[in-house]
Design a protein around this motif. Structure first.
Motif, PDB file in Angstrom:
ATOM      1  N   ASN A 184      -6.787   9.632  -4.775  1.00 18.09           N
ATOM      2  CA  ASN A 184      -7.931   9.085  -5.503  1.00 18.09           C
ATOM      3  C   ASN A 184      -8.872  10.187  -5.975  1.00 18.09           C
ATOM      4  O   ASN A 184      -9.482  10.069  -7.045  1.00 18.09           O
ATOM      5  N   THR A 223     -12.714   9.488  -0.417  1.00 15.88           N
ATOM      6  CA  THR A 223     -12.588   9.989  -1.789  1.00 15.88           C
ATOM      7  C   THR A 223     -13.922  10.533  -2.294  1.00 15.88           C
ATOM      8  O   THR A 223     -13.970  11.607  -2.914  1.00 15.88           O
ATOM      9  N   THR A 279       0.949   4.017  -2.945  1.00 13.82           N
ATOM     10  CA  THR A 279       0.647   5.405  -2.628  1.00 13.82           C
ATOM     11  C   THR A 279       1.764   6.337  -3.074  1.00 13.82           C
ATOM     12  O   THR A 279       1.516   7.376  -3.710  1.00 13.82           O
ATOM     13  N   THR A 323      -4.773   6.038   4.580  1.00 11.18           N
ATOM     14  CA  THR A 323      -6.161   6.230   4.151  1.00 11.18           C
ATOM     15  C   THR A 323      -6.385   7.652   3.665  1.00 11.18           C
ATOM     16  O   THR A 323      -6.965   7.884   2.601  1.00 11.18           O
ATOM     17  N   VAL A 324      -5.905   8.618   4.444  1.00 13.96           N
ATOM     18  CA  VAL A 324      -6.073  10.030   4.078  1.00 13.96           C
ATOM     19  C   VAL A 324      -5.256  10.367   2.832  1.00 13.96           C
ATOM     20  O   VAL A 324      -5.757  10.981   1.875  1.00 13.96           O
ATOM     21  N   TRP A 371      -4.279   4.351   8.896  1.00 18.44           N
ATOM     22  CA  TRP A 371      -5.100   5.566   8.935  1.00 18.44           C
ATOM     23  C   TRP A 371      -4.428   6.705   8.179  1.00 18.44           C
ATOM     24  O   TRP A 371      -5.093   7.473   7.461  1.00 18.44           O
ATOM     25  N   PHE A 375      -9.349  -0.663   5.055  1.00 16.82           N
ATOM     26  CA  PHE A 375      -8.527   0.415   4.499  1.00 16.82           C
ATOM     27  C   PHE A 375      -9.079   0.874   3.151  1.00 16.82           C
ATOM     28  O   PHE A 375      -9.198   2.080   2.884  1.00 16.82           O
ATOM     29  N   SER A 425      -4.101   8.364   0.497  1.00 18.86           N
ATOM     30  CA  SER A 425      -4.634   7.663  -0.680  1.00 18.86           C
ATOM     31  C   SER A 425      -5.929   8.294  -1.162  1.00 18.86           C
ATOM     32  O   SER A 425      -6.169   8.390  -2.371  1.00 18.86           O
ATOM     33  N   ALA A 426      -6.767   8.737  -0.228  1.00 19.29           N
ATOM     34  CA  ALA A 426      -8.043   9.347  -0.609  1.00 19.29           C
ATOM     35  C   ALA A 426      -7.824  10.645  -1.380  1.00 19.29           C
ATOM     36  O   ALA A 426      -8.538  10.927  -2.355  1.00 19.29           O
ATOM     37  N   TYR A 459     -12.595   2.715   3.699  1.00 15.74           N
ATOM     38  CA  TYR A 459     -12.479   4.057   4.259  1.00 15.74           C
ATOM     39  C   TYR A 459     -11.870   5.034   3.257  1.00 15.74           C
ATOM     40  O   TYR A 459     -12.307   6.188   3.157  1.00 15.74           O
ATOM     41  N   SER A 460     -10.850   4.596   2.520  1.00 15.19           N
ATOM     42  CA  SER A 460     -10.222   5.498   1.556  1.00 15.19           C
ATOM     43  C   SER A 460     -11.175   5.832   0.404  1.00 15.19           C
ATOM     44  O   SER A 460     -11.229   6.978  -0.053  1.00 15.19           O
ATOM     45  N   TRP A 505       0.830  -1.212   0.000  1.00 15.23           N
ATOM     46  CA  TRP A 505       0.000   0.000   0.000  1.00 15.23           C
ATOM     47  C   TRP A 505       0.861   1.257   0.000  1.00 15.23           C
ATOM     48  O   TRP A 505       0.529   2.245  -0.670  1.00 15.23           O
TER      49      TRP A 505
END
Length: 309
Positions: free
Chosen positions: A220, A268, A48, A213-214, A210, A260, A216-217, A263-264, A44
């Motif tokens: 995205n 997004t 990223t 997640t932010v 976490w 994960f 990657s979002a 949430y991402s 991941w």
């Protein structure tokens, strides 16, 4: 002594219940603590970083690296970024699918075909996007259509404009479809195998997850808006939610990697809706994006409001 035929009949009777048990416990047999699926931080994090550097950073490198380093008739630094992306991303997808806790339903052939189409689509985009960003140095404006661009008005013969529109089609339509459909297909297939029996620990995400997640979002958000793939993204997210509901019937929930992704993708969607709401009444971008689904591209916004300052 039990005959061979009797034993075979007994095995046939037991096989259905055994298959059902294997479905639920295939990824978590044995000691519970030893079989908790770990967060795949290496993959991941690699995805990223290379998405931010090689994809998001590619047009920035094209614009800011001096032309003396990469003349207009030669590949730019951003093109080499794209080439690296076209190799690293499918490799990471294949490694990610290899780690899927459950056997994938469509088999390896579909995965290989998806990755082949991904590479072909990303390569089409490489050529079209390279020419498009080189045209920016000559005055091309991203917030206008190909035919409405000032540098195309005096182009002779006029049929050359058709060639540039064909190039734009390969870049923004065919290339994006062949690139992103296999990409999201691989992600959804992997997500479908990320389910384990609900024992109250599968959704516990480490701090690194976490943070990613932010990060990657946000990427995205850029991918969905700049790639003009909001319907594809929304369909993929809806499929993921349906897969969650389906597996809950069997007492299964996503593992840490599945949460994960959920949430991402959810964050997004929030970012894309916020972006569209912010530019909802923009008259210039409304002309550029007249379709029913209005999702302006960040680089079109940059060309219209930032580059001219």
């Amino acid at each position: 002594m039990m005959s061979v035929a009797t034993r075979k009949r007994a095995n046939k009777v037991q096989s259905p219940s055994k298959d059902k048990e294997d479905r639920v416990h295939s990824s978590t047999s044995g000691s519970p603590d030893k079989n908790v699926v770990p967060f795949h931080l290496d993959l991941w994090l690699t995805l990223t970083l290379e998405n931010w550097i090689l994809d998001f950073g590619r047009p920035i490198a094209m614009l800011w690296v001096p032309l003396e380093w990469s003349p207009l008739n030669m590949p730019s630094v951003g093109d080499y970024f794209h080439m690296a992306y076209n190799v690293i991303t499918p490799f990471c997808l294949l490694k990610l699918l290899e780690r899927c806790p459950r056997k994938l339903p469509l088999g390896s052939s579909v995965i290989y075909l998806a990755v082949i189409f991904f590479v072909m689509g990303a390569s089409l985009h490489l050529v079209g996007d390279s020419v498009n960003h080189r045209l920016i140095h000559s005055g091309y404006q991203n917030h206008l259509s190909v035919r409405d661009n000032p540098i195309m008005q005096n182009l002779q013969p006029k049929s050359l404009v058709d060639s540039f529109e064909l190039l734009y089609y390969y870049d923004e339509y065919l290339g994006h479809l062949m690139w992103y459909i296999p990409f999201f297909l691989c992600l959804v297939l992997y997500f479908g195998g990320c389910f384990v029996p609900d024992k109250g620990r599968s959704g516990s995400m480490p701090v690194s997850a976490w943070i990613l997640t932010v990060v990657s979002a946000v990427y995205n958000w850029y991918l969905v808006t700049e790639g003009q793939i909001f319907p594809l993204f929304l369909t993929s997210y809806a499929l993921m939610l349906l897969i969650v509901q389906y597996n809950r019937r069997y007492g299964e929930v996503p593992d840490v990697n599945g949460y994960f992704m959920l949430y991402s993708f959810g964050l997004t969607l929030v970012l894309v809706v916020t972006w569209v709401g912010y530019l909802w009444n923009d008259p210039a971008l409304r002309v550029r994006y007249p379709s029913l689904i209005y999702v302006p591209e960040p680089w079109a916004y940059y060309s219209l409001y930032v580059a001219g300052r």
